[in-house]
Each structure stands twice: as structure tokens, then as C-alpha cells.
Design an enzyme around this catalytic site. Structure first.
Site, PDB file in Angstrom:
ATOM      1  N   GLY A  12      42.987   8.871  14.661  1.00 19.95           N
ATOM      2  CA  GLY A  12      43.050   7.724  14.609  1.00 19.95           C
ATOM      3  C   GLY A  12      45.234   7.344  14.324  1.00 19.95           C
ATOM      4  O   GLY A  12      45.172   6.053  13.595  1.00 19.95           O
ATOM      5  N   SER A  13      45.788   8.309  14.599  1.00 21.48           N
ATOM      6  CA  SER A  13      46.984   7.653  14.442  1.00 21.48           C
ATOM      7  C   SER A  13      47.633   6.737  15.391  1.00 21.48           C
ATOM      8  O   SER A  13      47.806   5.479  15.117  1.00 21.48           O
ATOM      9  CB  SER A  13      48.109   8.924  14.957  1.00 21.48           C
ATOM     10  OG  SER A  13      48.161   9.135  16.408  1.00 21.48           O
ATOM     11  N   LYS A  40      22.705   7.179  26.832  1.00 20.77           N
ATOM     12  CA  LYS A  40      24.091   6.616  26.976  1.00 20.77           C
ATOM     13  C   LYS A  40      23.814   5.482  27.253  1.00 20.77           C
ATOM     14  O   LYS A  40      24.893   4.483  26.256  1.00 20.77           O
ATOM     15  CB  LYS A  40      24.389   7.393  27.832  1.00 20.77           C
ATOM     16  CG  LYS A  40      25.824   7.101  27.974  1.00 20.77           C
ATOM     17  CD  LYS A  40      26.897   7.802  29.363  1.00 20.77           C
ATOM     18  CE  LYS A  40      27.953   7.652  29.021  1.00 20.77           C
ATOM     19  NZ  LYS A  40      29.037   8.612  30.460  1.00 20.77           N
ATOM     20  N   HIS A  96      46.814   7.276  27.766  1.00 25.81           N
ATOM     21  CA  HIS A  96      46.087   8.755  27.957  1.00 25.81           C
ATOM     22  C   HIS A  96      47.095   9.622  27.510  1.00 25.81           C
ATOM     23  O   HIS A  96      48.442   9.218  28.443  1.00 25.81           O
ATOM     24  CB  HIS A  96      45.364   9.455  29.677  1.00 25.81           C
ATOM     25  CG  HIS A  96      45.006  10.822  29.147  1.00 25.81           C
ATOM     26  ND1 HIS A  96      44.432  11.301  29.202  1.00 25.81           N
ATOM     27  CD2 HIS A  96      46.234  11.342  30.121  1.00 25.81           C
ATOM     28  CE1 HIS A  96      44.188  11.849  29.433  1.00 25.81           C
ATOM     29  NE2 HIS A  96      45.350  12.612  29.920  1.00 25.81           N
ATOM     30  N   ASN A 135      43.318   2.145  28.231  1.00 24.90           N
ATOM     31  CA  ASN A 135      43.025   3.545  28.349  1.00 24.90           C
ATOM     32  C   ASN A 135      43.912   3.835  27.824  1.00 24.90           C
ATOM     33  O   ASN A 135      45.486   3.144  28.497  1.00 24.90           O
ATOM     34  CB  ASN A 135      42.484   4.461  28.162  1.00 24.90           C
ATOM     35  CG  ASN A 135      41.965   5.696  27.883  1.00 24.90           C
ATOM     36  OD1 ASN A 135      42.106   5.340  26.942  1.00 24.90           O
ATOM     37  ND2 ASN A 135      42.467   6.754  28.849  1.00 24.90           N
ATOM     38  N   MET A 183      36.888   9.788  23.017  1.00 27.22           N
ATOM     39  CA  MET A 183      36.709  10.784  24.037  1.00 27.22           C
ATOM     40  C   MET A 183      35.099  11.226  24.897  1.00 27.22           C
ATOM     41  O   MET A 183      34.784  11.979  24.756  1.00 27.22           O
ATOM     42  CB  MET A 183      37.179  12.237  23.731  1.00 27.22           C
ATOM     43  CG  MET A 183      38.602  12.518  23.224  1.00 27.22           C
ATOM     44  SD  MET A 183      39.441  11.945  24.023  1.00 27.22           S
ATOM     45  CE  MET A 183      40.939  13.167  23.379  1.00 27.22           C
TER      46      MET A 183
HETATM   47  C1  GAR Z   1      46.269  10.642  22.056  1.00 30.58           C
HETATM   48  O1  GAR Z   1      47.305  11.145  22.242  1.00 30.58           O
HETATM   49  C2  GAR Z   1      45.334  10.227  23.484  1.00 30.58           C
HETATM   50  O2  GAR Z   1      46.341   9.471  24.186  1.00 30.58           O
HETATM   51  C3  GAR Z   1      44.477  11.002  23.775  1.00 30.58           C
HETATM   52  O3  GAR Z   1      44.211  11.389  22.159  1.00 30.58           O
HETATM   53  C4  GAR Z   1      44.791  11.405  21.290  1.00 30.58           C
HETATM   54  C5  GAR Z   1      44.081  10.704  19.981  1.00 30.58           C
HETATM   55  O4  GAR Z   1      45.566  10.298  18.787  1.00 30.58           O
HETATM   56  N1  GAR Z   1      43.697  10.259  24.102  1.00 30.58           N
HETATM   57  C6  GAR Z   1      43.254  10.662  25.677  1.00 30.58           C
HETATM   58  O5  GAR Z   1      42.857  12.320  25.534  1.00 30.58           O
HETATM   59  C7  GAR Z   1      42.174   9.877  26.725  1.00 30.58           C
HETATM   60  N2  GAR Z   1      41.676  11.300  27.606  1.00 30.58           N
HETATM   61  P1  GAR Z   1      44.702   9.735  17.784  1.00 30.58           P
HETATM   62  O6  GAR Z   1      43.885   9.960  17.541  1.00 30.58           O
HETATM   63  O7  GAR Z   1      45.890   9.946  16.045  1.00 30.58           O
HETATM   64  O8  GAR Z   1      45.704   8.092  18.378  1.00 30.58           O
END
Ligand code: GAR
Length: 190
Positions: free
Chosen positions: A12-13, A62, A106, A104, A87
Site C-alpha cells: 500500500g505504499s 467472481k 504498473h 491502474n 492483483m
Molecule cells: C506497485 O509497484 C504497482 O505498480 C504494482 O504493484 C506495486 C504495489 O506496491 N502493480 C502491478 O504490478 C500491477 N500489475 P504498493 O502496494 O506498495 O503500492
């Protein structure tokens, strides 16, 4: 003022950087939705004072899960939805109802390296350019029209850890900026 909901599955950063930035505007993060009970993002939501919902997928249809998410989003009166490390892939049930309102982030230069390991796959590919993509969400995995991309050139002695750090630095700055711009433009139409 416009409302945004954030969906996350892990640390969750990004949720934190989005919330801290939006707290400085007239807009509001109305809720967090998370599909993993033990995710650290719940701790962050508590500290930040954001209402959170645990919506499990395990052993559920779902469509039932998505109906629940749709109800939370509607009852929270949100105008925009940000996926921040969420995810799961949405079906057309949610996408049709929230068309062009789900965004989103990525950690790769899409369409390269979609999925759960964007940073590792970019790093080990040896590509000179790495970066971040912000895009509208459709029913594919990390597909949908691109809103913004930012890249950096792999530095000398780049390690996986230093690349990860650089990517998160970009994410934590760029994602709130893009979301606030969208909320500003929604504000003009509501
Ligand atoms: C982030 O780097 C985001 O870009 C990635 O998950 C991480 C979540 O970090 N998302 C994906 O890979 C989507 N396919 P966080 O929980 O610290 O925000």
C-alpha cells in the site's frame, strides 16, 4: 470536490502517497478496498483514517465479489477508482459499470512485462529503458489505453533494488499527480 476509491492487495505504499497528496486538495479518498486480509495496506488506512473494506475472492464467484465491490463504490459515491497494486483482473461486470473511471499503475513500460513481476522482468530483460505506466483499466491484464508513461535509463551498476527504488519514486510522484488532474476535470463536470 470529487471522490476517489483505492483498491490494493499488498503493502500500500501507492495508496499512502495517493492519500497524502489528495488530502492536500479539495478531493477525498473515500475508501480502501483490499482482497487480502493480512495486507499491510490496512495498517496504513487505519493511520490515515480511511475507511477500509476487506473483500475476499477465495471460493467465491467472481461476479459476486464484483457485485460487492460495485456496491461499495456506489455507496461511497466515488467518481474515480485507482488500482494501486490490486492483483486481480476485473470482468466486464465492473468495467462496463465504471467505464473509463478505473485507472491502474504498473511498474513497467507496457505493453512490455504485464503481470505481477513487472519490475523483475524489466530488470532481467536487460532493456536500457525501464519505467512506469498509468492506464485506464479494461478486462485484460495490465492492458487498456495508456494515460502516462515515464521512463528512466538504466544506470551504471543498477541493481534490482536500486531499479525498484527508482520505480517506486516515480510511482509515488506521478500517480497522485495524474489522479488529481482527473479529479479536477471530473469536478468541473459534476
Ligand atoms: C506497485 O509497484 C504497482 O505498480 C504494482 O504493484 C506495486 C504495489 O506496491 N502493480 C502491478 O504490478 C500491477 N500489475 P504498493 O502496494 O506498495 O503500492
Amino acid at each position: 470536490m470529487a471522490n476517489i476509491a483505492v483498491l490494493a492487495s499488498g503493502s500500500g505504499s501507492n495508496f499512502q502517497s495517493i492519500t497524502e497528496a489528495i488530502n492536500k486538495t479539495e478531493h477525498k479518498v473515500v475508501c480502501l478496498i483490499c482482497d487480502r486480509k493480512d495486507a499491510y495496506v490496512f495498517e496504513r488506512a487505519k493511520v490515515l483514517g480511511i475507511k477500509s473494506y476487506y473483500v475476499p475472492y477465495y471460493k467465491r464467484e467472481k461476479e459476486d465479489v464484483e457485485k460487492e465491490i460495485d456496491q461499495i463504490l456506489s455507496s461511497s459515491e466515488c467518481h474515480l477508482v485507482a488500482l494501486a497494486g490490486f492483483m486481480r483482473i476485473f470482468s466486464s461486470y465492473i468495467i462496463d459499470r465504471w467505464s473509463n473511471k478505473i485507472i491502474n499503475i504498473h511498474p513497467s513500460l507496457l505493453p512490455k512485462y504485464p503481470g505481477a513481476h513487472g519490475i523483475e522482468e524489466s530488470y532481467y530483460s536487460g532493456d536500457l529503458e525501464m519505467g512506469v505506466t498509468i492506464h485506464y483499466v479494461d478486462t485484460g491484464m495490465d492492458t487498456g489505453p495508456v494515460i502516462y508513461q515515464e521512463s528512466f535509463t538504466r544506470r551504471e551498476n543498477e541493481t534490482l533494488e536500486s531499479a525498484e527504488e527508482e520505480i517506486h519514486k516515480i510511482e509515488h510522484r506521478a500517480y497522485p499527480e495524474i489522479l488529481i488532474k482527473k479529479l479536477d476535470s471530473i469536478n468541473k463536470t459534476v
